[in-house]
Design a protein around this motif. Structure first.
Motif, PDB file in Angstrom:
ATOM      1  N   LYS A   1      34.434  29.921  50.761  1.00  0.00           N
ATOM      2  CA  LYS A   1      33.619  30.139  51.962  1.00  0.00           C
ATOM      3  C   LYS A   1      34.474  29.815  53.184  1.00  0.00           C
ATOM      4  O   LYS A   1      35.083  28.755  53.262  1.00  0.00           O
TER       5      LYS A   1
ATOM      6  N   TYR B   1      35.300  32.437  45.047  1.00  0.00           N
ATOM      7  CA  TYR B   1      35.403  32.855  46.442  1.00  0.00           C
ATOM      8  C   TYR B   1      35.266  31.643  47.351  1.00  0.00           C
ATOM      9  O   TYR B   1      34.315  30.865  47.212  1.00  0.00           O
TER      10      TYR B   1
ATOM     11  N   CYS C   1      26.458  32.479  50.232  1.00  0.00           N
ATOM     12  CA  CYS C   1      27.025  31.440  51.107  1.00  0.00           C
ATOM     13  C   CYS C   1      26.627  31.602  52.572  1.00  0.00           C
ATOM     14  O   CYS C   1      26.902  30.724  53.374  1.00  0.00           O
TER      15      CYS C   1
ATOM     16  N   ALA D   1      28.075  33.365  54.677  1.00  0.00           N
ATOM     17  CA  ALA D   1      29.320  33.340  55.443  1.00  0.00           C
ATOM     18  C   ALA D   1      30.331  34.268  54.779  1.00  0.00           C
ATOM     19  O   ALA D   1      30.187  34.631  53.614  1.00  0.00           O
TER      20      ALA D   1
ATOM     21  N   LYS E   1      29.185  36.310  49.598  1.00  0.00           N
ATOM     22  CA  LYS E   1      28.867  36.302  51.028  1.00  0.00           C
ATOM     23  C   LYS E   1      27.363  36.156  51.240  1.00  0.00           C
ATOM     24  O   LYS E   1      26.924  35.394  52.105  1.00  0.00           O
TER      25      LYS E   1
ATOM     26  N   SER F   1      31.810  24.846  49.057  1.00  0.00           N
ATOM     27  CA  SER F   1      32.903  25.614  49.660  1.00  0.00           C
ATOM     28  C   SER F   1      33.394  26.753  48.775  1.00  0.00           C
ATOM     29  O   SER F   1      34.085  27.640  49.264  1.00  0.00           O
TER      30      SER F   1
ATOM     31  N   CYS G   1      33.783  35.183  52.954  1.00  0.00           N
ATOM     32  CA  CYS G   1      34.513  34.511  51.887  1.00  0.00           C
ATOM     33  C   CYS G   1      35.814  35.251  51.623  1.00  0.00           C
ATOM     34  O   CYS G   1      35.954  36.409  52.006  1.00  0.00           O
TER      35      CYS G   1
END
Length: 135
Positions: free
Chosen positions: A129, A127, A70, A72, A67, A105, A74
């Protein structure tokens, strides 16, 4: 392992982690470290740390690293766990998590679980995203 991260209480919205024990989180240059002191709920019938609990805390730690990398939320696609020695209750476990490859991704992650200076388990995970919601 030579780490001196600045630990803060782990977020309170994770009921399972809070049930397992007292958890703290720190960010490092390499990723995220979770430190948890597991209570009796994390024990297996032999009185040692349940393998499922070790898997859970490594999954949560690798999620936190993914997280962060990224930017974001996940979700876990896959996780592999290798147990090297028994984990003890009421002794801190440091879950040292890194993102090995932050793809567009999918984030590929790794974790090492340390207790009393000994490596007790390793884990890898992937993971996905999640797309950010349009506001």
């Amino acid at each position: 392992m030579s780490l001196s991260p600045d630990f803060h209480p782990f977020r309170q919205d994770d009921a399972l982690m809070n049930a397992i024990g007292v958890a703290e989180r720190a960010e490092t240059e390499a990723g995220v470290v979770l430190r948890i002191v597991a209570n009796r709920i994390a024990a297996n019938p032999l009185g040692i740390m349940h393998g499922g609990m070790l898997s859970t805390i490594s999954d949560v730690g690798m999620y936190e690293a993914a997280k962060l990398s990224c930017f974001a939320d996940c979700v876990t696609l896959a996780q592999e766990m290798k147990f090297l020695r028994a984990g003890c209750l009421e002794t801190p476990i440091d879950v040292v998590c890194t993102v090995v490859k932050p793809g567009r991704s999918i984030a590929f992650t790794a974790a090492e679980l340390w207790q009393s200076g000994k490596l007790i388990a390793t884990s890898t995970g992937q993971y996905l995203k999640l797309p950010t919601s349009a506001s």
